[in-house]
Write a protein that holds these residues in place. Structure first.
Motif, mmCIF file in Angstrom:
data_model
loop_
_atom_site.group_PDB
_atom_site.id
_atom_site.type_symbol
_atom_site.label_atom_id
_atom_site.label_comp_id
_atom_site.label_asym_id
_atom_site.label_seq_id
_atom_site.Cartn_x
_atom_site.Cartn_y
_atom_site.Cartn_z
ATOM 1 N N ASN A 11 0.813 -1.206 0.000
ATOM 2 C CA ASN A 11 0.000 0.000 0.000
ATOM 3 C C ASN A 11 0.851 1.262 0.000
ATOM 4 O O ASN A 11 0.431 2.297 -0.510
ATOM 5 C CB ASN A 11 -0.921 0.018 1.227
ATOM 6 N N TRP A 12 2.036 1.187 0.578
ATOM 7 C CA TRP A 12 2.860 2.376 0.701
ATOM 8 C C TRP A 12 3.641 2.691 -0.565
ATOM 9 O O TRP A 12 4.265 3.728 -0.667
ATOM 10 C CB TRP A 12 3.828 2.234 1.875
ATOM 11 N N ALA A 13 3.643 1.816 -1.542
ATOM 12 C CA ALA A 13 4.392 2.059 -2.777
ATOM 13 C C ALA A 13 3.629 3.057 -3.649
ATOM 14 O O ALA A 13 2.534 2.770 -4.111
ATOM 15 C CB ALA A 13 4.601 0.756 -3.536
ATOM 16 N N PRO A 14 4.188 4.247 -3.878
ATOM 17 C CA PRO A 14 3.463 5.255 -4.657
ATOM 18 C C PRO A 14 3.496 4.950 -6.148
ATOM 19 O O PRO A 14 4.410 4.295 -6.652
ATOM 20 C CB PRO A 14 4.223 6.546 -4.356
ATOM 21 N N THR A 15 2.502 5.454 -6.850
ATOM 22 C CA THR A 15 2.469 5.329 -8.306
ATOM 23 C C THR A 15 3.315 6.447 -8.907
ATOM 24 O O THR A 15 3.799 7.337 -8.210
ATOM 25 C CB THR A 15 1.026 5.443 -8.823
ATOM 26 N N LYS A 16 3.481 6.408 -10.221
ATOM 27 C CA LYS A 16 4.275 7.437 -10.890
ATOM 28 C C LYS A 16 3.623 8.811 -10.736
ATOM 29 O O LYS A 16 4.311 9.815 -10.542
ATOM 30 C CB LYS A 16 4.439 7.099 -12.369
ATOM 31 N N LEU A 17 2.298 8.864 -10.817
ATOM 32 C CA LEU A 17 1.608 10.141 -10.657
ATOM 33 C C LEU A 17 1.762 10.682 -9.240
ATOM 34 O O LEU A 17 1.951 11.886 -9.048
ATOM 35 C CB LEU A 17 0.123 9.980 -10.988
ATOM 36 N N GLN A 18 1.676 9.816 -8.257
ATOM 37 C CA GLN A 18 1.854 10.261 -6.878
ATOM 38 C C GLN A 18 3.277 10.761 -6.646
ATOM 39 O O GLN A 18 3.488 11.728 -5.909
ATOM 40 C CB GLN A 18 1.505 9.140 -5.908
ATOM 41 N N MET A 19 4.256 10.125 -7.292
ATOM 42 C CA MET A 19 5.632 10.601 -7.194
ATOM 43 C C MET A 19 5.774 11.980 -7.838
ATOM 44 O O MET A 19 6.484 12.843 -7.326
ATOM 45 C CB MET A 19 6.598 9.621 -7.849
ATOM 46 N N LEU A 20 5.080 12.192 -8.956
ATOM 47 C CA LEU A 20 5.103 13.499 -9.604
ATOM 48 C C LEU A 20 4.536 14.577 -8.680
ATOM 49 O O LEU A 20 5.085 15.677 -8.586
ATOM 50 C CB LEU A 20 4.316 13.448 -10.914
ATOM 51 N N VAL A 21 3.469 14.253 -7.963
ATOM 52 C CA VAL A 21 2.882 15.203 -7.017
ATOM 53 C C VAL A 21 3.862 15.479 -5.879
ATOM 54 O O VAL A 21 4.033 16.637 -5.468
ATOM 55 C CB VAL A 21 1.529 14.672 -6.480
ATOM 56 N N HIS A 22 4.526 14.459 -5.369
ATOM 57 C CA HIS A 22 5.508 14.653 -4.299
ATOM 58 C C HIS A 22 6.663 15.541 -4.763
ATOM 59 O O HIS A 22 7.103 16.433 -4.031
ATOM 60 C CB HIS A 22 6.058 13.316 -3.799
ATOM 61 N N GLN A 77 -2.945 17.072 -8.118
ATOM 62 C CA GLN A 77 -3.214 16.273 -6.917
ATOM 63 C C GLN A 77 -4.477 15.431 -7.105
ATOM 64 O O GLN A 77 -4.493 14.244 -6.782
ATOM 65 C CB GLN A 77 -3.370 17.207 -5.704
ATOM 66 N N ARG A 78 -5.527 16.030 -7.627
ATOM 67 C CA ARG A 78 -6.781 15.283 -7.855
ATOM 68 C C ARG A 78 -6.589 14.189 -8.895
ATOM 69 O O ARG A 78 -7.132 13.088 -8.762
ATOM 70 C CB ARG A 78 -7.882 16.242 -8.290
ATOM 71 N N TRP A 79 -5.818 14.475 -9.943
ATOM 72 C CA TRP A 79 -5.579 13.501 -11.002
ATOM 73 C C TRP A 79 -4.793 12.308 -10.471
ATOM 74 O O TRP A 79 -5.058 11.166 -10.813
ATOM 75 C CB TRP A 79 -4.836 14.177 -12.143
ATOM 76 N N ALA A 80 -3.821 12.566 -9.604
ATOM 77 C CA ALA A 80 -2.992 11.488 -9.060
ATOM 78 C C ALA A 80 -3.740 10.647 -8.041
ATOM 79 O O ALA A 80 -3.392 9.490 -7.818
ATOM 80 C CB ALA A 80 -1.740 12.061 -8.420
ATOM 81 N N SER A 81 -4.764 11.194 -7.411
ATOM 82 C CA SER A 81 -5.485 10.434 -6.390
ATOM 83 C C SER A 81 -6.616 9.586 -6.970
ATOM 84 O O SER A 81 -7.279 8.857 -6.228
ATOM 85 C CB SER A 81 -6.035 11.384 -5.324
ATOM 86 N N ARG A 82 -6.841 9.680 -8.279
ATOM 87 C CA ARG A 82 -7.863 8.845 -8.904
ATOM 88 C C ARG A 82 -7.445 7.380 -8.900
ATOM 89 O O ARG A 82 -6.250 7.073 -8.944
ATOM 90 C CB ARG A 82 -8.083 9.241 -10.366
ATOM 91 N N PRO A 83 -8.418 6.491 -8.862
ATOM 92 C CA PRO A 83 -8.055 5.071 -8.999
ATOM 93 C C PRO A 83 -7.577 4.794 -10.426
ATOM 94 O O PRO A 83 -7.852 5.570 -11.333
ATOM 95 C CB PRO A 83 -9.368 4.339 -8.692
ATOM 96 N N PRO A 84 -6.865 3.703 -10.639
ATOM 97 C CA PRO A 84 -6.362 3.388 -11.982
ATOM 98 C C PRO A 84 -7.515 3.214 -12.968
ATOM 99 O O PRO A 84 -8.603 2.751 -12.609
ATOM 100 C CB PRO A 84 -5.606 2.077 -11.800
ATOM 101 N N SER A 85 -7.262 3.583 -14.202
ATOM 102 C CA SER A 85 -8.275 3.447 -15.249
ATOM 103 C C SER A 85 -8.520 1.966 -15.535
ATOM 104 O O SER A 85 -7.674 1.117 -15.231
ATOM 105 C CB SER A 85 -7.818 4.151 -16.523
ATOM 106 N N PRO A 86 -9.667 1.641 -16.139
ATOM 107 C CA PRO A 86 -9.915 0.231 -16.485
ATOM 108 C C PRO A 86 -8.835 -0.351 -17.399
ATOM 109 O O PRO A 86 -8.452 -1.500 -17.251
ATOM 110 C CB PRO A 86 -11.269 0.272 -17.193
ATOM 111 N N ARG A 87 -8.312 0.453 -18.313
ATOM 112 C CA ARG A 87 -7.263 -0.028 -19.213
ATOM 113 C C ARG A 87 -5.992 -0.354 -18.429
ATOM 114 O O ARG A 87 -5.349 -1.386 -18.656
ATOM 115 C CB ARG A 87 -6.973 1.018 -20.269
ATOM 116 N N ALA A 88 -5.616 0.519 -17.481
ATOM 117 C CA ALA A 88 -4.414 0.268 -16.675
ATOM 118 C C ALA A 88 -4.610 -0.947 -15.770
ATOM 119 O O ALA A 88 -3.693 -1.740 -15.579
ATOM 120 C CB ALA A 88 -4.079 1.502 -15.847
#
Length: 148
Positions: A11-22, A77-88
């Motif tokens: 759970n603690w592993a951030p996604t690429k978008l979350q890293m971009l926000v950080h 921030q809002r874009w990075a907090s979205r759940p993954p898309s169905p394609r992803a």
């Protein structure tokens, strides 16, 4: 798939978008630090504690840049907090199912999974093991002698 997904990635592993926000938040903090220190040093050291109109203008410019930056950071921030898309999610599920079909299992390890050049302890690189081969190997061959 949901249970496999929950078990495969911490759970603690951030996604690429979350890293971009950080990284964006860190850059905002650095901007504030540099802008305020620069203005503060000039006012305190060079102008003996008296702020001129130029200093107030620079401060207002820095605050304006900060406001625009924060206004742009909010959608990020809002874009990075979205759940993954169905394609992803489908792509991740395909990878997981392919790995499971080939017999690979993720084994969490409390130690480093790579050998480091700067640590004293030299451990071998951890590998993903094929569970089907391991089960057939242990059933047909005698246990190996411990290494000396």
């Amino acid at each position: 798939m949901a249970t496999v997904r929950r078990e495969s990635r911490p759970n603690w592993a951030p996604t690429k978008l979350q890293m971009l926000v950080h990284v964006n938040h860190c850059l905002i903090l650095w901007f504030l630090f540099i802008a305020f220190i620069r203005i503060g040093v000039r006012v305190d050291v060079y102008q003996d504690g008296e702020a001129s109109a130029t200093d107030i203008g620079e401060l207002m410019t820095a605050i304006g840049i900060l406001a625009v930056w924060l206004f742009g950071a909010y959608p990020l921030q809002r874009w990075a907090s979205r759940p993954p898309s169905p394609r992803a999610r489908m792509k991740e599920w395909r990878q997981t199912l392919t790995a499971l079909a080939n017999g690979f299992e993720a084994k969490p390890s409390p130690t480093a999974t790579f050998s480091s050049l700067i640590t004293v302890e030299r451990t071998a690189v951890r590998e993903y093991r094929d569970s089907s081969r391991r089960a057939s190997r242990s059933a047909t061959s005698p246990p190996a002698a411990p290494a000396a």
